[in-house]
Motif scaffolding. Structure first.
Motif, PDB file in Angstrom:
ATOM      1  N   UNK A 173      64.022  42.881  44.032  1.00  0.00           N
ATOM      2  CA  UNK A 173      65.277  43.439  43.512  1.00  0.00           C
ATOM      3  C   UNK A 173      65.056  44.365  42.320  1.00  0.00           C
ATOM      4  N   UNK A 174      64.067  44.039  41.489  1.00  0.00           N
ATOM      5  CA  UNK A 174      63.867  44.833  40.270  1.00  0.00           C
ATOM      6  C   UNK A 174      62.861  45.963  40.472  1.00  0.00           C
ATOM      7  N   UNK A 175      61.981  45.813  41.439  1.00  0.00           N
ATOM      8  CA  UNK A 175      60.938  46.829  41.660  1.00  0.00           C
ATOM      9  C   UNK A 175      59.846  46.809  40.608  1.00  0.00           C
ATOM     10  N   UNK A 176      59.896  45.848  39.706  1.00  0.00           N
ATOM     11  CA  UNK A 176      58.851  45.736  38.682  1.00  0.00           C
ATOM     12  C   UNK A 176      57.620  45.049  39.287  1.00  0.00           C
ATOM     13  N   UNK A 177      56.490  45.145  38.596  1.00  0.00           N
ATOM     14  CA  UNK A 177      55.274  44.512  39.110  1.00  0.00           C
ATOM     15  C   UNK A 177      55.375  42.999  38.906  1.00  0.00           C
ATOM     16  N   UNK A 178      55.028  42.250  39.934  1.00  0.00           N
ATOM     17  CA  UNK A 178      54.819  40.804  39.746  1.00  0.00           C
ATOM     18  C   UNK A 178      53.501  40.436  40.415  1.00  0.00           C
ATOM     19  N   UNK A 179      52.487  40.231  39.585  1.00  0.00           N
ATOM     20  CA  UNK A 179      51.192  39.761  40.074  1.00  0.00           C
ATOM     21  C   UNK A 179      51.025  38.291  39.692  1.00  0.00           C
ATOM     22  N   UNK A 180      50.311  37.566  40.529  1.00  0.00           N
ATOM     23  CA  UNK A 180      50.024  36.155  40.256  1.00  0.00           C
ATOM     24  C   UNK A 180      48.535  36.055  39.886  1.00  0.00           C
ATOM     25  N   UNK A 181      48.210  35.083  39.034  1.00  0.00           N
ATOM     26  CA  UNK A 181      46.832  34.961  38.547  1.00  0.00           C
ATOM     27  C   UNK A 181      45.851  34.392  39.569  1.00  0.00           C
ATOM     28  N   UNK A 182      45.892  34.944  40.786  1.00  0.00           N
ATOM     29  CA  UNK A 182      44.907  34.543  41.802  1.00  0.00           C
ATOM     30  C   UNK A 182      43.641  35.376  41.540  1.00  0.00           C
ATOM     31  N   UNK A 183      42.974  34.986  40.481  1.00  0.00           N
ATOM     32  CA  UNK A 183      41.958  35.844  39.865  1.00  0.00           C
ATOM     33  C   UNK A 183      40.729  36.051  40.754  1.00  0.00           C
ATOM     34  N   UNK A 184      40.508  35.145  41.699  1.00  0.00           N
ATOM     35  CA  UNK A 184      39.335  35.291  42.569  1.00  0.00           C
ATOM     36  C   UNK A 184      39.422  36.520  43.460  1.00  0.00           C
ATOM     37  N   UNK A 185      40.623  37.063  43.619  1.00  0.00           N
ATOM     38  CA  UNK A 185      40.756  38.300  44.390  1.00  0.00           C
ATOM     39  C   UNK A 185      40.083  39.476  43.668  1.00  0.00           C
ATOM     40  N   UNK A 186      39.670  39.239  42.400  1.00  0.00           N
ATOM     41  CA  UNK A 186      38.953  40.267  41.638  1.00  0.00           C
ATOM     42  C   UNK A 186      37.474  39.902  41.479  1.00  0.00           C
ATOM     43  N   UNK A 187      37.044  38.900  42.222  1.00  0.00           N
ATOM     44  CA  UNK A 187      35.652  38.447  42.144  1.00  0.00           C
ATOM     45  C   UNK A 187      34.808  39.249  43.149  1.00  0.00           C
ATOM     46  N   UNK A 188      33.668  39.760  42.698  1.00  0.00           N
ATOM     47  CA  UNK A 188      32.842  40.633  43.550  1.00  0.00           C
ATOM     48  C   UNK A 188      32.368  39.923  44.818  1.00  0.00           C
ATOM     49  N   UNK A 189      31.968  38.649  44.696  1.00  0.00           N
ATOM     50  CA  UNK A 189      31.505  37.909  45.881  1.00  0.00           C
ATOM     51  C   UNK A 189      32.633  37.783  46.902  1.00  0.00           C
ATOM     52  N   UNK A 190      33.805  37.420  46.416  1.00  0.00           N
ATOM     53  CA  UNK A 190      34.950  37.205  47.316  1.00  0.00           C
ATOM     54  C   UNK A 190      35.301  38.514  48.023  1.00  0.00           C
TER      55      UNK A 190
ATOM     56  N   UNK B 274      43.257  28.059  44.241  1.00  0.00           N
ATOM     57  CA  UNK B 274      42.223  29.101  44.234  1.00  0.00           C
ATOM     58  C   UNK B 274      41.456  29.113  45.560  1.00  0.00           C
ATOM     59  N   UNK B 275      41.146  27.923  46.069  1.00  0.00           N
ATOM     60  CA  UNK B 275      40.331  27.828  47.285  1.00  0.00           C
ATOM     61  C   UNK B 275      41.105  28.351  48.498  1.00  0.00           C
ATOM     62  N   UNK B 276      42.353  27.878  48.634  1.00  0.00           N
ATOM     63  CA  UNK B 276      43.179  28.345  49.742  1.00  0.00           C
ATOM     64  C   UNK B 276      43.384  29.849  49.657  1.00  0.00           C
ATOM     65  N   UNK B 277      43.581  30.315  48.440  1.00  0.00           N
ATOM     66  CA  UNK B 277      43.835  31.734  48.241  1.00  0.00           C
ATOM     67  C   UNK B 277      42.617  32.582  48.625  1.00  0.00           C
ATOM     68  N   UNK B 278      41.428  32.118  48.267  1.00  0.00           N
ATOM     69  CA  UNK B 278      40.206  32.840  48.649  1.00  0.00           C
ATOM     70  C   UNK B 278      40.095  32.878  50.174  1.00  0.00           C
ATOM     71  N   UNK B 279      40.335  31.720  50.795  1.00  0.00           N
ATOM     72  CA  UNK B 279      40.186  31.629  52.253  1.00  0.00           C
ATOM     73  C   UNK B 279      41.135  32.615  52.940  1.00  0.00           C
ATOM     74  N   UNK B 280      42.413  32.590  52.561  1.00  0.00           N
ATOM     75  CA  UNK B 280      43.388  33.453  53.238  1.00  0.00           C
ATOM     76  C   UNK B 280      43.095  34.932  52.966  1.00  0.00           C
ATOM     77  N   UNK B 281      42.674  35.233  51.729  1.00  0.00           N
ATOM     78  CA  UNK B 281      42.339  36.624  51.372  1.00  0.00           C
ATOM     79  C   UNK B 281      41.167  37.122  52.223  1.00  0.00           C
ATOM     80  N   UNK B 282      40.115  36.306  52.308  1.00  0.00           N
ATOM     81  CA  UNK B 282      38.919  36.731  53.052  1.00  0.00           C
ATOM     82  C   UNK B 282      39.190  36.842  54.546  1.00  0.00           C
ATOM     83  N   UNK B 283      40.084  35.997  55.050  1.00  0.00           N
ATOM     84  CA  UNK B 283      40.367  36.017  56.491  1.00  0.00           C
ATOM     85  C   UNK B 283      41.406  37.076  56.859  1.00  0.00           C
ATOM     86  N   UNK B 284      41.997  37.735  55.857  1.00  0.00           N
ATOM     87  CA  UNK B 284      43.018  38.742  56.158  1.00  0.00           C
ATOM     88  C   UNK B 284      44.340  38.125  56.569  1.00  0.00           C
ATOM     89  N   UNK B 285      44.667  36.978  55.988  1.00  0.00           N
ATOM     90  CA  UNK B 285      45.967  36.315  56.188  1.00  0.00           C
ATOM     91  C   UNK B 285      46.322  36.044  57.645  1.00  0.00           C
TER      92      UNK B 285
END
Ligand SMILES: NC(=O)c1ccc[n+]([C@@H]2O[C@H](COP(=O)([O-])OP(=O)(O)OC[C@H]3O[C@@H](n4cnc5c(N)ncnc54)[C@H](O)[C@@H]3O)[C@@H](O)[C@H]2O)c1
Length: 356
Positions: free
Chosen positions: A116-133, A185-196
């Motif tokens: 509704x606001x169009x503002x940025x909302x990011x969540x601290x799923x920080x492993x998405x910024x991890x080089x290995x992941x 964090x673990x579930x988030x890494x798994x779904x990110x790597x698998x492409x949801x």
């Protein structure tokens, strides 16, 4: 003109002091204008320690400041939804720590406010910024593992319940225990790597066992010990969890424990493909095993210093100016909240949850 982004940090506890504040301090794109905490000494201490900003004890005072563009929400989980939505509606961009919220319903409300606001909302799923992941995601996408048919995630520690009796072990504040705190964090890494891949069914069981007798809990290590309250506190969250998820792609097994009576901890994710397999050590490097020319192969991928928190903050600041949608955008990780909710629902209702 000073084009530095003015930042407010809400909640000046562990994660704010260990990652958010130092990352903002060292980032040329921004300057911190406010440190806010309901415990005045913590906000005051931050101003003294970092030599900038103003201490505020009620975040509502910041909502009307037109200079503030970016806000980090580093409070316990219970406050994530309300604070995030208030700042989005006040026209601010928000980086909210993980988990997005205590429940999937709350996370959906936050997502709605973002839309509704169009503002940025990011969540601290920080492993998405991890080089290995990120590299694993690339390898899977490029077909290096062949068909990935199963993923196994293990996040287990001997006796490592945080701040027993405090916010971490109180369901009304945290929403849950080992699953919502580590498993996210673990579930988030798994779904990110698998492409949801589309989740189909979820079966789970969460256990509240080893910390129930708080006064007699013997422990290996206790992080966030300053928040413990064995006299008057609450202990009603999962200290371990197990789950099985069927998706339209691979199946996923999850085994987690803040506390277990096994003296060997495990923190890894195995991605099992028919051409190759990968074991990711959480927060570290990974090894890929396969075959080539009739021989077994093994390759370890090593990256330099882990800068995922700095990258998370820098990307947040950058995307406020560029409008790009980061991997940590709520739209891209809401599935993690959905799956955690399904695991808790499955456990409470003692049945498999069908998400189709
Ligand atoms: N990304 C990660 O790996 C990671 C690691 C640790 C914690 N976290 C998350 O960060 C959040 C905070 O965890 P923590 O360990 O820093 O907790 P903490 O208890 O150390 O700090 C939280 C701070 O928020 C303050 N606070 C509470 N309500 C407030 C309000 N209404 N307004 C302003 N301040 C308020 C508290 O007084 C406290 O100082 C949690 O959601 C946790 O899950 C993420």
């Amino acid at each position: 003109m000073d084009s530095k982004i003015k930042v407010a940090v809400i909640g000046c506890g562990t994660i704010a002091n260990s990652t958010h504040i130092p990352s903002y301090k060292n980032n040329a794109r921004c300057e911190i204008k406010y440190f806010c905490d309901i415990i005045p000494e913590r906000a005051d201490a931050a101003v003294r320690k970092y030599g900038c900003g103003k201490a505020v004890y009620d975040y509502h005072e910041i909502l009307g400041d037109p200079e503030v563009e970016a806000v980090s929400v580093c409070t316990p989980n219970k406050m994530h939804k309300e604070i995030t939505i208030d700042f989005l509606r006040a026209g601010k961009n928000v980086l909210c720590e993980k988990p997005a919220a205590r429940t999937y319903a709350d996370a959906l409300e936050m997502q709605q406010a973002q839309h509704e606001t169009g503002k940025v909302l990011n969540i601290g799923v920080v492993n998405r910024f991890n080089s290995s992941v990120r590299k694993i995601r690339e390898l899977i996408e490029a077909g290096a593992l062949g068909e990935v048919y199963h993923v196994y995630a293990s996040f287990r520690a001997q006796r490592s319940i945080p701040g027993i009796g405090g916010p971490f072990t109180t369901k009304a504040i945290a929403g849950g225990g080992a699953l919502i705190d580590w498993g996210v964090h673990f579930l988030d890494i798994v779904m990110f790597c698998l492409g949801d891949p589309e989740p189909l069914t979820v079966s789970g069981r969460s256990f509240c066992k080893l910390g129930k007798d708080m006064k007699n809990y013997v422990y290996h290590k206790m992080w966030s010990e300053m928040t413990k309250d064995v006299e008057n506190g609450t202990y009603d969250v999962d200290d371990s969890v197990t789950a099985f998820v069927r998706t339209a792609g691979p199946t996923i097994t999850l085994n987690g424990a803040w506390a277990q009576n096994i003296g060997i901890g495990e923190m890894y994710i195995d991605f099992l493909g028919d051409k190759a397999g990968i074991r990711l050590t959480y927060g570290g490097n990974f090894t890929m095993w396969g075959t080539s020319g009739g021989a077994l192969t093994e390759e370890t991928f090593q990256f330099g210093a882990n800068r995922m928190f700095e990258d998370e903050i820098d990307s947040f600041l950058r995307c406020i100016r560029t409008g790009e949608k980061l991997p940590s955008h709520i739209d891209k990780n809401i599935l993690t909240s959905k799956l955690m909710q399904a695991i808790y629902d499955s456990s409470e209702q003692d049945r498999e949850i069908d998400l189709r």
